[in-house]
Design a protein around this motif. Structure first.
Motif, PDB file in Angstrom:
ATOM      1  N   ILE A  21       0.842  -1.205   0.000  1.00 24.96           N
ATOM      2  CA  ILE A  21       0.000   0.000   0.000  1.00 24.96           C
ATOM      3  C   ILE A  21       0.876   1.253   0.000  1.00 24.96           C
ATOM      4  N   SER A  22       1.977   1.236   0.728  1.00 22.67           N
ATOM      5  CA  SER A  22       2.896   2.376   0.751  1.00 22.67           C
ATOM      6  C   SER A  22       3.563   2.595  -0.609  1.00 22.67           C
ATOM      7  N   ARG A  23       3.718   1.540  -1.379  1.00 23.47           N
ATOM      8  CA  ARG A  23       4.259   1.676  -2.737  1.00 23.47           C
ATOM      9  C   ARG A  23       3.240   2.328  -3.663  1.00 23.47           C
ATOM     10  N   ILE A  24       1.956   2.128  -3.375  1.00 19.43           N
ATOM     11  CA  ILE A  24       0.890   2.635  -4.233  1.00 19.43           C
ATOM     12  C   ILE A  24       0.525   4.075  -3.880  1.00 19.43           C
ATOM     13  N   LEU A  25       0.415   4.356  -2.576  1.00 14.68           N
ATOM     14  CA  LEU A  25      -0.022   5.679  -2.109  1.00 14.68           C
ATOM     15  C   LEU A  25       1.034   6.321  -1.230  1.00 14.68           C
ATOM     16  N   ASN A  26       1.241   7.604  -1.429  1.00 10.59           N
ATOM     17  CA  ASN A  26       2.156   8.349  -0.555  1.00 10.59           C
ATOM     18  C   ASN A  26       1.444   8.875   0.674  1.00 10.59           C
ATOM     19  N   ASP A  27       0.213   9.291   0.488  1.00 11.91           N
ATOM     20  CA  ASP A  27      -0.545   9.941   1.541  1.00 11.91           C
ATOM     21  C   ASP A  27      -1.591   8.969   2.087  1.00 11.91           C
ATOM     22  N   VAL A  28      -1.154   8.077   2.992  1.00 16.77           N
ATOM     23  CA  VAL A  28      -2.053   7.047   3.505  1.00 16.77           C
ATOM     24  C   VAL A  28      -1.777   6.821   4.986  1.00 16.77           C
TER      25      VAL A  28
END
Length: 128
Positions: A21-28
């Motif tokens: 998920i961190s690879r997909i979204l920066n702001d999470v």
């Protein structure tokens, strides 16, 4: 910012989901729960404090103390999540047709996902 909650007793699954998920979204903002009771207590606090519900929940079926089906029943009883704003994905390594049918017939469940969750599928889910 997206707010994603993962309820799963498998530390490896939690770790992989966090990395992907961190690879997909920066702001999470990702919150992890190892079992259903702590998740439900947090949901009660969120509702009581009028805080925003998570955008996405990934919920494991097979957990100790309280399984995913029991968690879903408690969510219904408590009426504690705005399921128009929160998408709930039931996750399992089980290919039991009864679980799939039960998930399809439950209006709180957005989709039944088999583990491990495909990266492209995860990308689609968190981006939409």
């Amino acid at each position: 910012m997206k707010n994603i909650w993962i309820i799963d007793d498998d530390d490896i699954f939690q770790f992989v989901m966090k990395i992907n998920i961190s690879r997909i979204l920066n702001d999470v903002d990702i919150n992890f729960f190892s079992e259903g009771l702590s998740f439900l207590k947090t949901v009660e606090l969120v509702k009581k404090n009028d805080e925003p519900c998570p955008n996405i929940i990934f919920l494991d079926i097979n957990m100790p103390l309280m399984n995913g089906w029991e968690v879903i029943e408690k969510i219904k009883e408590m009426n504690c999540l705005d399921m128009h704003k929160t998408k709930l994905y039931l996750c399992s390594s089980s290919i039991d047709a009864r679980d799939l049918e039960k998930a399809k017939s439950n209006n709180l469940i957005t989709e039944y996902l088999l583990k491990p969750i495909d990266f492209d599928k995860l990308t689609y889910i968190v981006n939409n």
